[in-house]
Every structure is written in structure tokens, then in C-alpha cells.
Design an enzyme around this catalytic site. Structure first.
Site, PDB file in Angstrom:
ATOM      1  N   CYS A   1       0.821  -1.213   0.000  1.00 24.08           N
ATOM      2  CA  CYS A   1       0.000   0.000   0.000  1.00 24.08           C
ATOM      3  C   CYS A   1       0.855   1.263   0.000  1.00 24.08           C
ATOM      4  O   CYS A   1       0.457   2.285  -0.568  1.00 24.08           O
ATOM      5  CB  CYS A   1      -0.946  -0.006   1.199  1.00 24.08           C
ATOM      6  SG  CYS A   1      -2.145  -1.346   1.155  1.00 24.08           S
ATOM      7  N   THR A   2       2.019   1.196   0.627  1.00 26.94           N
ATOM      8  CA  THR A   2       2.930   2.343   0.610  1.00 26.94           C
ATOM      9  C   THR A   2       3.298   2.708  -0.823  1.00 26.94           C
ATOM     10  O   THR A   2       3.289   3.881  -1.214  1.00 26.94           O
ATOM     11  CB  THR A   2       4.192   2.023   1.435  1.00 26.94           C
ATOM     12  OG1 THR A   2       3.823   1.816   2.798  1.00 26.94           O
ATOM     13  CG2 THR A   2       5.209   3.152   1.359  1.00 26.94           C
TER      14      THR A   2
END
Length: 219
Positions: A45-46
Site C-alpha cells: 500500500c505504501t
């Protein structure tokens, strides 16, 4: 509640990293991408949040807003933004919803209605189903849903491509073929009779089969 294409996107009020919103009012007369994440400080997700920040101008060109959601607090979102900027070269330049009470995740059927407790104590695996992309139109209807597993980073170039197709086909009576990209030929919608198609496309079309009528992309 199971959501499908064509359903009205459930409305909600929430706190975000850019202040409180009423979702439908925030959308206004624009298109919107809502994309969700199982937990802050997760690796895949980063990369996704950073990539979306870098390509946000492409969504702006298409009159499309971006909003993220993660099942954690606004405070954690802001701390995570620093990591995203450091590792991905861009911090989120769009709001991220704080959903530490799971309200939006449950409203959009990403978590069971029975989920409760402290979001900080839940693992990413427990929130694994919070990995969705919803495209919502100016009419507040859901136009597209993508669901991804936690270990597979999302292809946001494909989201852009699909947005181009959906915006084009909302304006013109056409459909787009497999792997279509902006500027390529399209297909006359099956709902349009040949008689009506001649009015819409007076230059004519190629038809390798009667039901497969190919024309240049309308402008």
C-alpha cells in the site's frame, strides 16, 4: 450489503487527512476513485499511495478526484505520509479517510458487519479484504469495482485506461474492445440499430460480422 456496478455509492460522513467530508457532496459533479487499504505502514500500500500521488495530474485532467481509505486513524495516516514521501518520492496529495471504527469499510462490504474493537490491534491479514477500487460517476453510481489480494500491487494505469473507456462510452454510443487505449478504434454499441448508427456515424464502419461494427473513436 453487496455492491454492484450501477448501484448508488453509499454516502457517508467521515474525517479525512484534509478535514471532514460528506462523500456525495465532496464528489460534486466530478468522477471519483475511492481506493482502500487494510492498514497503515504496510509495504504494498505504501507503493500504491505514492504512485497515485505521482499520477494524480492524469486523474485531474479527466475531472476525477482521488480519495483513499485505510482502517486506521488520521494521526497514523499523517505519520505514514512521511514514510510514503521518503520511500516513493511523493506524499499523498489527496485525502485519506480515517476509518478506525470500520464504518466505511463495512458500508462498502469490505469487512463483515460484525467486526468491532480496536483497529490498532487488528493485523493486516485480518483486514485483507479492504483492498478495493471503486469508480463513482458524477451521478453517484458505481461504474467499476476492482478487488485485489494484499500481495498484488494494483495497476493504476489500468484504472486510468478503464476511466477513459467509461467516460467515452458514457458520452457516445460505443464500447471499447479488449486492451483498448485512448485514440484507438471502438465498437458501435449493440443497442444502436444500423439505421440509427448511420445517423451517428455517417462515415460508415467496418463490420467483419454484423454485430461487430468498428469505427474510429469519436471526439
Amino acid at each position: 450489503m453487496s455492491l454492484r456496478i450501477g448501484d448508488e455509492a453509499p454516502n457517508f460522513t467521515a474525517q479525512t487527512t484534509e478535514g471532514p467530508i460528506d462523500f456525495h457532496k465532496w464528489i460534486g459533479d466530478q468522477w471519483t476513485i475511492l481506493f482502500s487499504h487494510p492498514k497503515d505502514f504496510t509495504p504494498v500500500c505504501t507503493t500504491e499511495l505514492g504512485y497515485m500521488a505521482r499520477i494524480k495530474p492524469e486523474f485531474d485532467k479527466r475531472n476525477c478526484k482521488i480519495i483513499g481509505l485505510s482502517v486506521d486513524s488520521i494521526e497514523d495516516h499523517r505519520k505514514w505520509a512521511n514514510d510514503i514521501k521518503e520511500t516513493q518520492g511523493a506524499a499523498p496529495n489527496y485525502p485519506i479517510i480515517g476509518d478506525s471504527h470500520f464504518e466505511v469499510a463495512k458500508l462498502y462490504d469490505m469487512l463483515p458487519a460484525t467486526v468491532s474493537g480496536d483497529a490498532k490491534k487488528r493485523t493486516p491479514a485480518e483486514n485483507a479484504t479492504v483492498r478495493s477500487v471503486f469508480l463513482v460517476g458524477p451521478d453517484k453510481k458505481i461504474k467499476l469495482i476492482f478487488l485485489y489480494p494484499m500481495t498484488t500491487g494494483r495497476n493504476f494505469d489500468e484504472v486510468l485506461r478503464a476511466l477513459d473507456s467509461i467516460q467515452l462510452t458514457a458520452k457516445h454510443k460505443v464500447a471499447t474492445p479488449a486492451n483498448w487505449k485512448q485514440g484507438q478504434d471502438v465498437i458501435i454499441a449493440g443497442s444502436l440499430s444500423d439505421e440509427d448508427a448511420r445517423k451517428q456515424f455517417p462515415e460508415g464502419w467496418q463490420a467483419p460480422k454484423p454485430y461487430l461494427r468498428i469505427v474510429h473513436q469519436p471526439r
